[in-house]
Design an enzyme around this catalytic site. Structure first.
Site, PDB file in Angstrom:
ATOM      1  NE  ARG A 143      -1.553   0.639  -8.521  1.00  0.00           N
ATOM      2  CZ  ARG A 143      -0.749  -0.104  -9.260  1.00  0.00           C
ATOM      3  NH1 ARG A 143      -1.256  -1.063 -10.023  1.00  0.00           N
ATOM      4  NH2 ARG A 143       0.554   0.095  -9.250  1.00  0.00           N
ATOM      5  CD  GLU A 182      -4.175  -5.553  -5.001  1.00  0.00           C
ATOM      6  OE1 GLU A 182      -2.923  -5.565  -5.011  1.00  0.00           O
ATOM      7  OE2 GLU A 182      -4.847  -5.254  -6.001  1.00  0.00           O
ATOM      8  CG  HIS A 212      -1.704  -6.760  -8.231  1.00  0.00           C
ATOM      9  ND1 HIS A 212      -1.878  -5.633  -7.469  1.00  0.00           N
ATOM     10  CD2 HIS A 212      -1.188  -6.327  -9.414  1.00  0.00           C
ATOM     11  CE1 HIS A 212      -1.484  -4.559  -8.146  1.00  0.00           C
ATOM     12  NE2 HIS A 212      -1.055  -4.968  -9.337  1.00  0.00           N
TER      13      HIS A 212
END
Length: 324
Positions: free
Chosen positions: A237, A266, A285
């Site tokens: 994370r 993000e 991601h």
């Protein structure tokens, strides 16, 4: 009468059909406050939620008084207020197993790309900058037989250790909540404290969830402990790493490079200092983003919701205490 659910993610046709066989489905485009208001009647009747993204907290739970189960198409669940779910007795389901191997592949790809300067050198070639044999200023660093430190030794950490040890002859250090004797014996690994891992490792690989304890676990102080030749890899994370501190460490040459699939914010803003650094490999991601794995995650999420709303939960439950 079928239980009513809210679906806030598009599913493959066969999985959507499976949902329709078990539930009365209202599909919405995202779990936004605007959609919660627009579909207020559906939320009032909903016993289940299925999707990914958006906050599931006390405010949303107040809009869904009949809710009994939530199923996220992910392994992480930091966008869910688990305490609020527990207070309401709502079961939270996730998909922790199907993405293990794929995320470990991504982490190993980041190790290789960062160490061997793959992105930087590929762009050089595309830009027409390869006009002769490269010199030492463009040389990279080896991966094989180096020392990998893994933060977090869950399924993904173990899968990464397997790739690194057996595939590249790497020594494995790890820091986790507890030692794992099976990891020690199989991968010739060594459990150690965080400081020793940072000081000794050539690659520091983060595979941790985001909690109060892990938030900014890697900050300015920790980065200065690392070797100047070390590479930081994060596919856990984003907020586990203090991003401004990382940018400064990379700029000052305090560490060699970073390979990142997750970020504090993000999508990563175009203004991020990370994007100006040639020694950063940044991915959007995509740790689990293969056709096979994303299908498997959606399939598991559907099965999880069916199990939760039929009282047959056997696995993949974040808060099993609410089942008692």
């Amino acid at each position: 009468m079928k239980p009513a659910i809210i679906l806030y993610k598009t599913l493959p046709d066969d999985l959507r059909q499976r949902l329709d066989e078990h539930f009365s489905v209202t599909e919405i485009n995202g779990l936004t406050p605007e959609n919660v208001e627009k579909y207020a009647d559906a939320f009032q009747q909903a016993e289940g939620l299925l999707g990914t993204g958006g906050k599931v907290d006390a405010t949303l739970l107040a809009a869904a008084p009949k809710l009994r189960a939530a199923s996220t198409v992910s392994v992480g669940y930091d966008n869910f207020d688990v305490e609020a779910l527990n207070q309401r007795g709502v079961v939270l389901m996730h998909t922790p197993t199907v993405l293990t191997e794929t995320v470990a592949d991504t982490m190993m790809a980041l190790v290789l790309a960062s160490a061997r300067r793959v992105v930087e050198l590929a762009e050089l070639v595309k830009a027409g900058g390869w006009t002769g044999s490269i010199g030492p200023d463009l040389f990279a660093t080896d991966v094989h037989h180096k020392k990998m430190g893994i933060l977090g030794m869950g399924r993904i950490g173990m899968a990464l250790a397997q790739r690194a040890h057996f595939g590249f002859g790497m020594d494995i250090l790890y820091h986790a909540r507890k030692p794992h004797p099976e990891v020690d014996s199989r991968y010739n690994a060594r459990y150690t404290d965080l400081e020793a891992l940072l000081r000794e490792s050539d690659f520091v690989c983060i595979s941790l969830p985001l909690t109060e304890q892990t938030h900014h676990l890697i900050g300015r102080e920790q980065l200065t402990m690392m070797k100047k030749s070390a590479i930081l890899i994060n596919a856990g994370r984003g907020p586990v790493v203090d991003e401004p501190a990382l940018i400064e460490a990379l700029k000052q040459g305090e560490i060699y490079a970073a390979g990142l699939d997750v970020f504090e914010k993000e999508p990563l803003p175009a203004s991020s200092g990370l994007l100006a650094l040639p020694n950063v490999v940044a991915l959007p991601h995509v740790g689990s983003a293969t056709h096979e794995t994303r299908y498997g995650m959606a399939r598991d999420a559907v099965d999880n919701l069916i199990a939760a709303l039929s009282g047959k939960v056997e696995k993949n439950c974040v808060n099993p205490q609410v089942l008692k």
